[in-house]
Design a protein around this motif. Structure first.
Motif, PDB file in Angstrom:
ATOM      1  N   UNK A 154       0.836  -1.203   0.000  1.00  0.00           N
ATOM      2  CA  UNK A 154       0.000   0.000   0.000  1.00  0.00           C
ATOM      3  C   UNK A 154       0.875   1.259   0.000  1.00  0.00           C
ATOM      4  N   UNK A 155       1.996   1.211   0.727  1.00  0.00           N
ATOM      5  CA  UNK A 155       2.915   2.360   0.737  1.00  0.00           C
ATOM      6  C   UNK A 155       3.461   2.619  -0.676  1.00  0.00           C
ATOM      7  N   UNK A 158      -4.489  10.105   4.279  1.00  0.00           N
ATOM      8  CA  UNK A 158      -5.818   9.512   4.102  1.00  0.00           C
ATOM      9  C   UNK A 158      -5.710   8.013   3.841  1.00  0.00           C
ATOM     10  N   UNK A 159      -4.717   7.622   3.023  1.00  0.00           N
ATOM     11  CA  UNK A 159      -4.512   6.204   2.747  1.00  0.00           C
ATOM     12  C   UNK A 159      -4.107   5.461   4.015  1.00  0.00           C
ATOM     13  N   UNK A 189      -7.178   4.981   6.124  1.00  0.00           N
ATOM     14  CA  UNK A 189      -7.999   3.907   5.556  1.00  0.00           C
ATOM     15  C   UNK A 189      -7.396   2.546   5.877  1.00  0.00           C
ATOM     16  N   UNK A 190      -6.068   2.463   5.791  1.00  0.00           N
ATOM     17  CA  UNK A 190      -5.372   1.224   6.117  1.00  0.00           C
ATOM     18  C   UNK A 190      -5.610   0.842   7.577  1.00  0.00           C
ATOM     19  N   UNK A 191      -5.549   1.846   8.436  1.00  0.00           N
ATOM     20  CA  UNK A 191      -5.760   1.616   9.870  1.00  0.00           C
ATOM     21  C   UNK A 191      -7.166   1.098  10.141  1.00  0.00           C
ATOM     22  N   UNK A 192      -8.159   1.712   9.480  1.00  0.00           N
ATOM     23  CA  UNK A 192      -9.551   1.366   9.748  1.00  0.00           C
ATOM     24  C   UNK A 192      -9.937   0.026   9.140  1.00  0.00           C
ATOM     25  N   UNK A 193      -9.600  -0.166   7.860  1.00  0.00           N
ATOM     26  CA  UNK A 193     -10.125  -1.328   7.145  1.00  0.00           C
ATOM     27  C   UNK A 193      -9.256  -2.573   7.250  1.00  0.00           C
ATOM     28  N   UNK A 194      -7.974  -2.413   7.573  1.00  0.00           N
ATOM     29  CA  UNK A 194      -7.116  -3.598   7.667  1.00  0.00           C
ATOM     30  C   UNK A 194      -6.773  -3.960   9.103  1.00  0.00           C
ATOM     31  N   UNK A 195      -6.467  -2.917   9.923  1.00  0.00           N
ATOM     32  CA  UNK A 195      -6.073  -3.199  11.306  1.00  0.00           C
ATOM     33  C   UNK A 195      -7.084  -2.654  12.327  1.00  0.00           C
ATOM     34  N   UNK A 207      -1.200   6.449   9.755  1.00  0.00           N
ATOM     35  CA  UNK A 207      -1.450   7.755   9.126  1.00  0.00           C
ATOM     36  C   UNK A 207      -0.183   8.602   8.985  1.00  0.00           C
ATOM     37  N   UNK A 208       0.678   8.546  10.023  1.00  0.00           N
ATOM     38  CA  UNK A 208       1.903   9.340   9.971  1.00  0.00           C
ATOM     39  C   UNK A 208       2.820   8.859   8.856  1.00  0.00           C
ATOM     40  N   UNK A 209       2.997   7.550   8.736  1.00  0.00           N
ATOM     41  CA  UNK A 209       3.858   7.026   7.682  1.00  0.00           C
ATOM     42  C   UNK A 209       3.252   7.271   6.301  1.00  0.00           C
TER      43      UNK A 209
END
Length: 409
Positions: free
Chosen positions: A19-20, A394-395, A398-404, A215-217
């Motif tokens: 994703x990164x 934002x990505x 989204x990664x935080x919410x939907x994957x972890x 989000x920070x990364x």
């Protein structure tokens, strides 16, 4: 291995660098697109909407481009000399000569139809012959006069800036063609650098899975991939040896190739003979140039009248004879404005100008050469970086919410 591949957590962690990499690619791709498009503002001014950075500041960017290149690789006099005033004069004569009868008839029938229609054919032929014999000398004098005063008559910077400000698509094309490989590198490097950042992000997340890490990364990836790519393109400025390898900014290493591309567009589409003559006649000192044309062409009427000048003046009257001379001058201006837009002739002259420009451009120092492409990144660069950083954040969210997201529920 089978158990590892079936482990949901394994795929979740593996998704981080993937994703990164996508974040890096998308933000860099978007940064390039936002630099050049759309050509016109879309949205509600002044805040809600966007216009490509280059098109939105077309006049400023064109002026920077001229200052960085054309002003350093050729003076007005040199450019005009490469076009070759002698060749210009010959071209005018060759273009007009086959149509002398047509032009003379058109002029005389418009101004003095009765006189011209009643003139014997032999007398008309004498007029045609005199015009044909007198014209080369008058044209040579005219072109020589313009050549001697070309520095005052032609504002080459103003001409190029006006042309590019009106044709934003061509302005974009100059930057896009000259920096084609660099722009593709920027987009693709977002994928590589993003993936590397993602590996670091994955490691940090494994040992410290605080909610703000992703989000920070994401923000850092969106910002840093663009910044790194720009520095790889323009740094180091001069070639340096690192062990057995010689390194230099990617754009700077392509100086001869870029010089060919840039000068081709400039000489074949902007500094054409037709555009230059048009700018001379209609530019800031156009009235002076037009007066030169009238001054050198009016004697053609006197020469044509020859020994019958007194009779001609009697037929037309003093005022009519003066009017005829003015009309000849106006016709010459009309021909001057239209005669040079010949693709074959313009291509031939463009190649002559291009040769000297390429040599001069290749000889520019790296500091001077980078100014051809660097300004299109520097102008409002912070906006592009902020957009990339925002999308990356934002990505990450989204990664935080939907994957972890399950880890924080």
């Amino acid at each position: 291995m089978s158990a590892l591949l079936q482990d949901t957590q394994f795929w979740q962690y593996l998704s981080i660098p993937v994703i990164a990499a996508l974040i890096g690619w998308v933000t860099n791709w978007l940064a390039i697109k936002m630099t050049f498009y759309p050509l016109e503002f879309i949205g509600i001014r002044p805040i809600y909407g966007w216009q490509g950075i280059i098109p939105s500041k077309a006049r400023k960017m064109a002026a920077i481009s001229v200052d960085a290149t054309i002003s350093k690789i050729g003076t007005v006099q040199e450019i005009f000399e490469q076009i070759d005033p002698g060749v210009l004069a010959e071209y005018v004569v060759e273009s007009v000569d086959p149509r002398i009868e047509e032009y003379v008839d058109e002029l005389m029938l418009h101004e003095y139809p009765t006189f011209w229609e009643n003139l014997p054919t032999s007398a008309r032929n004498m007029v045609y012959d005199r015009v044909r014999k007198s014209m080369p000398g008058q044209v040579d004098n005219l072109v020589g006069d313009i050549s001697d005063n070309i520095e005052d008559l032609l504002d080459i910077k103003g001409m190029v800036v006006d042309h590019l400000a009106q044709d934003k698509r061509l302005l974009n094309r100059i930057f896009l063609e000259c920096g084609d490989k660099e722009f593709r590198f920027i987009v693709n490097s977002g994928l590589y650098f993003g993936f590397l950042f993602g590996l670091v992000q994955m490691t940090v997340w494994y040992f410290y899975s605080a909610w703000w890490v992703l989000p920070l990364f994401g923000l850092l990836v969106g910002w840093a991939t663009n910044w790194i790519a720009l520095n790889v393109i323009f740094r180091p400025l001069n070639e340096k040896k690192v062990g057995p390898v010689r390194v230099q900014g990617l754009f700077l290493k392509r100086q001869p190739e870029v010089a060919e591309s840039f000068t081709y567009i400039v000489t074949h589409e902007i500094l054409t003979v037709g555009n230059i003559i048009g700018s001379v006649l209609n530019g800031p000192n156009g009235e002076r140039a037009q007066n030169m044309v009238r001054k050198h062409i009016k004697p053609l009427v006197d020469e044509t009248a020859g020994m019958g000048k007194a009779l001609t003046q009697m037929a037309f009257g003093p005022t009519g004879f003066a009017t005829l001379k003015n009309k000849v001058g106006e016709k010459a201006l009309e021909l001057s404005a239209t005669s040079f837009h010949n693709p074959v002739f313009e291509k031939d002259r463009a190649e002559a100008v291009q040769r000297i420009m390429v040599e001069r451009m290749v000889a520019l120092s790296s500091e001077e050469f980078q100014d051809l492409l660097r300004p299109c990144f520097q102008e409002d660069e912070i906006k592009l970086i902020m957009v990339g950083a925002f999308l990356g954040m934002c990505a990450g969210i989204s990664q935080l919410i939907f994957i972890f997201g399950h880890q924080f529920m």
